[in-house]
Structure formats: C-alpha cells, structure tokens
Design a protein around this motif. Structure first.
Motif, mmCIF file in Angstrom:
data_model
loop_
_atom_site.group_PDB
_atom_site.id
_atom_site.type_symbol
_atom_site.label_atom_id
_atom_site.label_comp_id
_atom_site.label_asym_id
_atom_site.label_seq_id
_atom_site.Cartn_x
_atom_site.Cartn_y
_atom_site.Cartn_z
ATOM 1 N N TYR A 1 -3.876 0.549 -101.010
ATOM 2 C CA TYR A 1 -3.958 -0.529 -101.986
ATOM 3 C C TYR A 1 -5.401 -0.705 -102.448
ATOM 4 N N ASN A 2 -5.560 -0.956 -103.757
ATOM 5 C CA ASN A 2 -6.879 -1.213 -104.320
ATOM 6 C C ASN A 2 -6.760 -2.374 -105.293
ATOM 7 N N SER A 3 -7.560 -3.407 -105.104
ATOM 8 C CA SER A 3 -7.459 -4.603 -105.947
ATOM 9 C C SER A 3 -7.962 -4.368 -107.362
ATOM 10 N N VAL A 4 -8.724 -3.306 -107.599
ATOM 11 C CA VAL A 4 -9.275 -3.035 -108.925
ATOM 12 C C VAL A 4 -8.270 -2.296 -109.802
ATOM 13 N N THR A 5 -7.394 -1.476 -109.213
ATOM 14 C CA THR A 5 -6.496 -0.621 -109.985
ATOM 15 C C THR A 5 -5.137 -1.283 -110.204
ATOM 16 N N TYR A 6 -4.313 -0.614 -111.037
ATOM 17 C CA TYR A 6 -2.896 -0.969 -111.199
ATOM 18 C C TYR A 6 -2.114 0.002 -110.329
ATOM 19 N N ASN A 7 -1.580 -0.532 -109.238
ATOM 20 C CA ASN A 7 -1.193 0.339 -108.133
ATOM 21 C C ASN A 7 0.076 1.141 -108.360
ATOM 22 N N LEU A 8 0.939 0.742 -109.287
ATOM 23 C CA LEU A 8 2.131 1.522 -109.595
ATOM 24 C C LEU A 8 1.993 2.292 -110.907
ATOM 25 N N MET A 9 0.812 2.311 -111.457
ATOM 26 C CA MET A 9 0.536 3.065 -112.670
ATOM 27 C C MET A 9 -0.034 4.424 -112.286
ATOM 28 N N ASN A 10 0.434 5.474 -112.942
ATOM 29 C CA ASN A 10 -0.091 6.810 -112.676
ATOM 30 C C ASN A 10 -1.471 6.968 -113.312
ATOM 31 N N TYR A 11 -2.225 7.931 -112.814
ATOM 32 C CA TYR A 11 -3.553 8.185 -113.366
ATOM 33 C C TYR A 11 -3.441 8.523 -114.853
ATOM 34 N N GLY A 12 -4.198 7.824 -115.694
ATOM 35 C CA GLY A 12 -4.240 8.118 -117.116
ATOM 36 C C GLY A 12 -2.941 7.860 -117.849
ATOM 37 N N GLU A 13 -2.068 7.025 -117.314
ATOM 38 C CA GLU A 13 -0.753 6.820 -117.927
ATOM 39 C C GLU A 13 -0.849 6.009 -119.208
ATOM 40 N N PHE A 14 -1.785 5.064 -119.290
ATOM 41 C CA PHE A 14 -1.888 4.206 -120.477
ATOM 42 C C PHE A 14 -3.329 4.144 -120.957
ATOM 43 N N VAL A 15 -3.475 4.185 -122.282
ATOM 44 C CA VAL A 15 -4.773 4.050 -122.940
ATOM 45 C C VAL A 15 -4.619 3.018 -124.047
ATOM 46 N N SER A 16 -5.640 2.153 -124.229
ATOM 47 C CA SER A 16 -5.572 1.103 -125.258
ATOM 48 C C SER A 16 -6.874 1.039 -126.026
ATOM 49 N N ASP A 17 -6.765 0.619 -127.277
ATOM 50 C CA ASP A 17 -7.969 0.312 -128.031
ATOM 51 C C ASP A 17 -8.115 -1.191 -128.265
ATOM 52 N N ARG A 18 -7.128 -1.945 -127.817
ATOM 53 C CA ARG A 18 -7.213 -3.411 -127.805
ATOM 54 C C ARG A 18 -6.290 -3.891 -126.687
ATOM 55 N N TYR A 19 -6.778 -4.761 -125.870
ATOM 56 C CA TYR A 19 -5.969 -5.178 -124.723
ATOM 57 C C TYR A 19 -6.542 -6.457 -124.098
ATOM 58 N N ALA A 20 -5.674 -7.113 -123.351
ATOM 59 C CA ALA A 20 -6.060 -8.252 -122.506
ATOM 60 C C ALA A 20 -5.408 -8.040 -121.148
ATOM 61 N N THR A 21 -6.143 -8.275 -120.077
ATOM 62 C CA THR A 21 -5.621 -8.033 -118.734
ATOM 63 C C THR A 21 -5.775 -9.280 -117.870
ATOM 64 N N LEU A 22 -4.871 -9.407 -116.933
ATOM 65 C CA LEU A 22 -4.932 -10.452 -115.906
ATOM 66 C C LEU A 22 -4.682 -9.799 -114.557
ATOM 67 N N GLN A 23 -5.610 -9.973 -113.647
ATOM 68 C CA GLN A 23 -5.432 -9.554 -112.255
ATOM 69 C C GLN A 23 -5.604 -10.786 -111.376
ATOM 70 N N TYR A 24 -4.534 -11.104 -110.659
ATOM 71 C CA TYR A 24 -4.486 -12.354 -109.895
ATOM 72 C C TYR A 24 -4.162 -12.052 -108.435
ATOM 73 N N ARG A 25 -4.954 -12.609 -107.539
ATOM 74 C CA ARG A 25 -4.707 -12.473 -106.106
ATOM 75 C C ARG A 25 -4.678 -13.866 -105.471
ATOM 76 N N HIS A 26 -3.654 -14.091 -104.663
ATOM 77 C CA HIS A 26 -3.515 -15.406 -104.016
ATOM 78 C C HIS A 26 -3.351 -15.203 -102.514
ATOM 79 N N TYR A 27 -4.252 -15.826 -101.759
ATOM 80 C CA TYR A 27 -4.225 -15.743 -100.301
ATOM 81 C C TYR A 27 -3.769 -17.097 -99.753
ATOM 82 N N PHE A 28 -2.577 -17.109 -99.161
ATOM 83 C CA PHE A 28 -2.001 -18.351 -98.665
ATOM 84 C C PHE A 28 -2.523 -18.733 -97.286
ATOM 85 N N GLU A 29 -3.388 -17.913 -96.713
ATOM 86 C CA GLU A 29 -3.865 -18.123 -95.342
ATOM 87 C C GLU A 29 -2.653 -18.271 -94.417
ATOM 88 N N GLY A 30 -2.583 -19.339 -93.632
ATOM 89 C CA GLY A 30 -1.437 -19.505 -92.731
ATOM 90 C C GLY A 30 -0.474 -20.564 -93.190
#
Length: 846
Positions: free
Chosen positions: A713-742
């Motif tokens: 697992y890598n928090s920077v990448t899209y983990n189910l996307m293949n290498y070079g699968e998508f290319v964009s010339d305009r885009y918006a991205t959201l990467q969200y991580r939530h740690y619920f602790e205990g």
C-alpha cells in the motif's frame, strides 16, 4: 516557722520556674523534624503532591513539585506512611524527638483501580467542573494579548529495564564497570538505569495573540549524550517549545497523539471524577479531584487536578497514561504541572515535568525513559511585539552552544543539579570512551540518517545504493554530500550509477548555496543524466525519496532516458509564505513504443516523432501559516502545521525554441493539504489538487496519475490503478485518509487487548483529455511498431474506497480497497483491471 514558710513557697516557685523557662526548652527537645524526598522507584523522578501522614493522627504533609517534604511535630507516631494515587503505599519507622531525613521510593501499582462508589444525588465534582469550563476563557493563557518569560529546560534520556540477559551481551560486557555504578545511582529500592543523554537550555519565550504567534530564542544550551553531537537540531528540540502542554485545550498533543484533557468541554463523556480533598496550596484554597477514563483503552489520562475555589482555575495537575491505552511501545506517560496567576487573570505554568516510559520493542531489548523538566519565571504580560518579531518560531543565539564552565551554568539554572544528575554527566563521558559503543553509535546513525559521516563528507544515501529493474538489470549508485563541517553556506553532492544490463553510466551533480538562514533562502543548481519512469519525477513525488527509490525496482512499462539541467531559487518571504522560481531543461528518449504527431491539424502532412526536448520556467507560491521548521545543520526540516492548511500554487511555462525546446505550453496547479483533528472520531488527512494544462502537448508532459501494481500500500498512489492507465490534461483529485484510532475496536471486549485500529481511505479523480491532446498520439512509431495505448477519463470520476486495520502485531497494516468504476477499462492488453485488492504495509508508529 521560717523553714515552713520557705517550704511552702519553694514548691510553687519551682513549679512556676519550670513552667516559664523549662517547658519551651523541653518542647524543643521533644520536637520531631522529618524531611526528605519521595521519588518513583522506576524512573527516579520526584513525585509531587504525594501525601505523608502518621497513621491515626491528623499530622502530615504534602510533597512540593520537586517531591520534597518537611514535617515538624511534637506528637509524632512511630511510623510515617506515604501514599499517592496509582502507587503502592510505603511506610518507614520514625525516631521520636530527633531531626532526621527519610526518603521514600514508591512503586507504581499495576493492579486495577478500585471501583467507584456511586451515591444518590449529583456527584459533587460535577459542579466544580462545570465552573472550570465556564471560567476557561478567563483562566486560559491564550486569552492574553501577549506574554513572555525566561525558561530553563532539562532533558534526560536513560536506558531502563536492564535484564541479566541484556548484561551478558558482548557490547554490554564492555561497559560492565559503568553498569556496576548504576545500582548506586538507582537508590535503595530503585531499578538500575543507564543514562545516555542529558541536556540543558536557557531560553526566552514570547507569545502574542491576533495573530497567534510564538517565538523562542535559545540563549544557552548544553548537550551531553552518547553519540549525540551538539548540532542545531538537538539544540532546537531541547527548547521549551516542544515541552509545552495546555490542559485548557480540549485535546493535548503528545508524541503525535491527541489525548482528551480532563477539563475538556466534553469532560463527562470521557472521565469519571471523585472529589477527595480540599486544602490550601500556597495562598490558594483548592479542591482536589481524582479522575479516571471511562474506557481505559482511550487516549485519556488518570490522575488528580487541584482547582482553586476562587475563579475555578487549574492550580496543579498530575496526569498519567498507562499501558492499557491504545498506544504502542509506551509503558507510561506522566505530566505534572504547576501554575500561577499572572496580571490580567490568566494562569501560566511555572513548572512542568514530563515522563515518557518507552517499553522494550522486543524481549531481547531494553526500554527508554525520557524525562523533561521546565521552569519558567520573570513573566511579562500584555506587551506584544510587532508581528515581524515572531518571524521564526525558534532561533538560536550564535554563542548558544559554547561550553561554559559549570560555575557559569550554576548561575543560569533555576534550580541546582541533584547529585544524581551530576553523576549522569560523568557516566556519559565514560560511555563515550568505549570503542565498541562508538561503533554501535555509527551503525545506528547510518540506519536513521541514511548517510555515514566521514569528516566533512556524508557517504550515501544507502536507500538508493542498489536497484533491480527490467531495463538496467542490476544498478548500483554510490553517492555523497558535504556537511556543515565543510561549509555552512555551500552544499555539494552527487551520485554515480551504472546499470549492468543497459551498460550506461548515470549521474547526478548538485550545488546549493544557502543565501540566508533568517529568511531561509537557497539557490540550487543540478545536472542529471538518468533513467526515469513517465509520471514519476522530483516534481510529482516532491520530497518522497522513499517513493523515488522504490520506483527504480520492477518492470518499467514507460521508461525513458533523460538529460536534465535545473536551477531553483527559494525564499521564505515572511513567516509561512515562501516563493520559488525555477528553470528546467530536459530531454525525453523513450525506451518503449511511443510516438506523437508534430502537426496534428494536418495528419497527412505531419511527421511522427519519438523524442523531444523541453525548457520550462516554474513559479510557485506556498503558504503554511503555522508551519514549524527545524534547521538541521544545512537542512531545514518541516514538522508540519497545527491548525492551518498548506496551500501551494504553481505556474509552469514552456518555451519553444529555447535551447531547442519543441513546445510552448502553460500549466496551472493548485494543491491543499490539511490535517483535521476530529476529537473522539480520530484524525483525518485531506489532500486536494487540481491542474489545468492550456496547450496541446505530448502526453508525457501531461498529468499521468500514479498507479500501483504491487501488493504494498502507498498513500501517494491510486492503488487499484495500473501503471500509466490514465492521463489527464485537466483534473481535480481528492485523497482522504481517516484514522479512527481505537474508537470502535476499543469497545469490543475480545479485540481491545489487541489494540487494533480501524482506518478508511478514499481516492477520487475527476479529469479528462481534450480532443486536441488525444489527436497528438500517433498509433505507430516511425518504424511501424504499434504505440503503447493511453487511457483517459470519459465516464465520470475514478473512485476507489478502502478500509483497513492497522497496528496488527504493532507493525502490520492491511488495507482492503474496492475500485468502483472503469471496471471494463481495457486500456492495456493482457493487463486485467482489478476490482478489489488486499494490500499490506509496515509502519512504526505509536
């Protein structure tokens, strides 16, 4: 007759004489005076606010903040008992009528706390706590316009839990003589400890509100440790800025974790309370309230608070976190604090003591004790300086690290060193002279820093020394950089690599000049010849050197050779705001089937090319309002922000014809990163980014989104996307991580002991590619080989959602990720689309 009269008066006279002159002397002779100190048997730290009493009497005392006490009485018992919450009571014999010193070392009680008896009616502690919350705005130091004070900080780090098996190790046998003296330091009941670091510093601290700014000027520092060099990083870390805890805040941050304060606004949700005493502390009449967390696994404290009757202010606090809390490698955290009122009504801490007891990572290792002490005095309130005065959060006087004589330091300390602390300095000197100890220290530094220091040169980094991939085969790449012993203004560095399959030499050479440390300003020139992977370079990965190194392994589906030259100028204009101007020239020589049309408007007349050159200028502005930096020799290390997001705007302009560049283009990128503290719901990290490319250019210059075809697992990448699968010339991205602790698993009886923690992730991209950029992609190379296809978004946003469990065996994390759309996307032949994946990762966290 005369004799009888004499006899009559002689008795009363003698009695009168004894009463007038003899009794005071007799009383003084019978007074019992007892003084001493109460300390923790494990850590050796003093225990403030402990109770001492003669059983069956009302005679006793309470220890002060430094664990000292004194009792004077003419009616002592023959036994003195000391007790404190969370510790086993201890008693010692007393000799009546004498002056004596009786020290106590008491042991923490690991048994469960006694049950709380709930009586009818409201708990009397609740009314007090409601008034504490009601008066927060009056008593919290943050309500002041400004304040400043002198502070003295002392830190000691020791090795503890030294077992017989640990003593038998070869390296430890070399220091047997030192260990033999540890028992004498530990005291009659204490456990042996091995000191490895002791530091002292004297600072001036300034704070102002609106805007909220803090500045610490370290005037003097003294660093004495095994393998610790008195560098600027250590000096800044030992200041008081990293030892400040404000319990008027709802959440107190300790070692990267947020703990709920016992006087938080929602106190009743987290704690049970017991009003146990009322007493005078100095001139203040106070209520003592003991508190325990409702759920022992929560990040909450156990301890006592002393609340003033007048104003309901926090006078003293003794708060601890035990091993039951959902933390790794921590046996105990203990914070003790004493506060005094300042002009204007708010209360300021005058003394702080923090203990962090780190447990053994393995059964064959030892633990660590980290002890922090600060003393504050000479307060000046409500006299703010100009905003520019607080430009840097931490600075250090040029002569701060001068080794003054001990007599001089005695004049700086707010309290003198104890005999034990003086002995610590001697023991550390002894340890540093043992050759095997120095060898282990060097190995540890290589593991942490990635470099091995040889005089004025650092050799490394070891993480990029070796790589294996399908193009280069086995690749080796040694490197070096100069350190502050070479120059505090110039930094030279380089790496030289060789691939045994492609038989090519790669290199990187870099020169950096630090123009200013006050407003951190650098000018960097770099030249590079290397093998790259489309979509991954220094611009996209930022400072993620681990990602860059890991991408040199495996199968390069879209590899390319490049020659690159770069110039970067960066400057922090004012606190939190920095600007960058850069120029970059590079070539693109693909190792895969790639081609583009030179003239897409007239395909019949257009030629097909594979290589290109590009020259671009980068303008960037970055704003992080409350970001804290440490200056580590010739580096600057970010410790992140507390409340505000990090906002970055970047404009890139390509120049056709400049240095044979093939394209004109314009790019605009905006990114935002924010850590969000959600209290009982845990912590979230939000990373938003959007980019717009205004010109039609070959897709290696567009936004190629990072995929992941490994099980890691890598928090920077899209983990189910293949290498070079998508290319964009305009885009918006959201990467969200939530740690619920205990939050959830702590409530399940069978799972709470495992200390597992739930987490959730979400990755979303909404983008696309214009027809003009799609038309640039040629179907065949000049040699007639079909080109590698390129995918783009045309059915709405790409979404992958995940959930997982971390802290399995304290190191392992497992993520379960679902890809919600583009499930029939056959952009790459023979490369299936993954709808679901299980990923693992290893992490070291508390």
């Amino acid at each position: 007759m005369r004799r009888d009269v004499a006899n009559v008066f002689s008795g009363p006279f003698i009695l009168f004489t004894v009463l007038m002159f003899g009794l005071p002397w007799l009383s003084q002779a019978q007074e019992t005076t007892i003084s001493g100190k109460v300390t923790d048997a494990n850590s050796g730290d003093p225990i403030p606010f402990a109770n001492l009493i003669f059983p069956g009497t009302a005679t006793g005392a309470t220890t002060d903040f430094d664990g000292n006490y004194e009792i004077r009485t003419t009616h002592p018992g023959d036994t003195l008992v000391v007790s404190y919450i969370g510790y086993t009571p201890r008693k010692k014999a007393v000799v009546k009528g004498k002056k004596q010193v009786i020290n106590f070392q008491i042991v923490e009680n690991t048994q469960s706390l006694q049950e709380v008896v709930v009586l009818s009616g409201e708990n009397p502690a609740y009314a007090i706590l409601r008034n504490v919350v009601k008066n927060k705005n009056k008593n919290d130091k943050r309500k002041m316009v400004a304040y400043e004070y002198d502070t003295y900080t002392k830190i000691e780090i020791d090795v503890d839990n030294i077992t017989e098996s640990f003593r038998k190790r070869k390296v430890i046998q070399k220091i047997t003589q030192v260990l033999d003296s540890i028992d004498r330091m530990a005291g009659e009941d204490g456990k042996p400890i091995l000191p490895i670091l002791i530091t002292e510093s004297v600072s001036k601290v300034y704070y102002r509100d609106n805007p909220s700014l803090r500045y610490e000027n370290i005037l003097r520092s003294k660093v004495h440790g095994v393998g610790i060099e008195d560098g600027t990083t250590v000096t800044q870390l030992i200041g008081s800025s990293f030892q400040e805890y404000n319990f008027y805040q709802n959440w107190v941050n300790i070692v990267t974790k947020d703990f709920v304060s016992p006087i938080a606004d929602g106190w009743r949700l987290y704690y049970d309370y017991d009003l146990v005493d009322s007493l005078y502390i100095g001139d203040q009449f106070c209520y003592r309230l003991d508190f325990t967390p409702r759920s022992p696994q929560d990040l909450a404290f156990t301890g006592s608070i002393w609340i003033t009757k007048e104003g309901y202010a926090l006078k003293q606090i003794d708060a601890a976190v035990g091993r039951q809390a959902n933390l790794n490698f921590i046996e105990k955290i203990k914070i003790q604090q004493e506060l005094e009122p300042a002009e204007g009504g708010a209360w300021l801490p005058v003394k702080n003591r923090v203990l962090i007891d780190v447990s053994e990572v393995t059964s064959f290792s030892t633990g660590l004790l980290a002890k922090f002490y600060t003393s504050n005095k000479n307060f000046v309130v409500n006299k703010p300086h100009d905003v520019n005065f607080y430009q840097l959060p931490i600075t250090m006087a040029e002569d701060a690290r001068m080794n003054e004589q001990e007599v001089y330091w005695d004049s700086l300390r707010h309290e003198p060193l104890t005999p034990t602390e003086k002995n610590v300095y001697k023991m550390i000197d002894t340890l540093q002279t043992i050759p095997m100890v120095r060898t282990y220290i060097d190995l540890f530094k290589i593991a942490v820093n990635g470099y091995y220091k040889v005089g004025k040169i650092d050799v490394g980094p070891y993480i990029s020394l070796l790589a294996i991939n399908n193009i280069e085969g086995v690749r080796i790449q040694p490197g070096f950089r100069t350190n502050i012993n070479f120059s505090n203004k110039w930094v030279l560095g380089g790496q030289l690599g060789y691939g045994f399959r492609d038989q090519r030499i790669k290199y990187t050479a870099q020169v950096q000049n630090i123009l200013s440390r006050q407003h951190w300003t650098t000018l960097t020139v770099r030249a590079r010849s290397d093998l790259g992977r489309v979509g991954i370079d220094g611009e996209t990965a930022g400072d993620n050197f681990l990602l860059l190194a890991s991408q040199r392994f495996g199968y390069f589906r879209r590899g390319y050779y490049t020659q690159e030259g770069r110039i970067d100028f960066r400057r922090e204009v004012f606190k939190g705001f920095s600007q960058r101007v850069g120029f970059r020239y590079f070539t693109f020589r693909p190792t895969y089937a790639f081609a583009y049309y030179d003239n897409p408007e007239d395909l019949s007349a257009s030629t097909v090319s594979q290589n290109f050159e590009s020259a671009e200028m980068i303008l960037e502005a970055r704003y992080a309002r409350d970001e804290v930096f440490l200056q580590s020799d010739n580096d600057r290390i970010s410790l992140g922000t507390t409340r505000w997001p990090i906002i970055t705007v970047r404009y890139t302009r390509g120049f056709k014809g400049l240095l044979n560049s093939d394209f004109d283009y314009d790019k605009l990128r905006l990114s935002l990163f924010k850590r969000i503290r959600l209290g009982p719901l845990g912590t979230a990290y939000v990373d938003l980014m959007g980019e717009y490319i205004f010109t039609d250019i070959p897709y290696p210059l567009l936004g190629l989104h990072l995929g992941n075809q490994t099980v890691l697992y890598n928090s920077v990448t899209y983990n189910l996307m293949n290498y070079g699968e998508f290319v964009s010339d305009r885009y918006a991205t959201l990467q969200y991580r939530h740690y619920f602790e205990g939050l959830l698993l702590n409530r399940i009886p069978l799972l709470r002991k495992l200390k597992w923690r739930l987490l959730g992730t979400a990755n979303v991209i909404y983008g696309g590619m214009t027809p003009g950029n799609r038309a640039l992609i040629a179907p065949y190379t000049p040699s007639g080989e079909p080109t590698l296809p390129v995918g783009y978004f045309n059915k709405g946003p790409y979404v992958e959602l995940g959930y997982g469990v971390e802290n399995i065996f304290r190191f392992l994390r497992i993520d379960f990720i679902h890809r919600l759309n583009y499930l029939d996307h056959q952009q790459q032949p023979n490369v299936p689309v993954r709808k679901f994946g299980v990923f693992i990762s290893f992490q070291f966290q508390l």
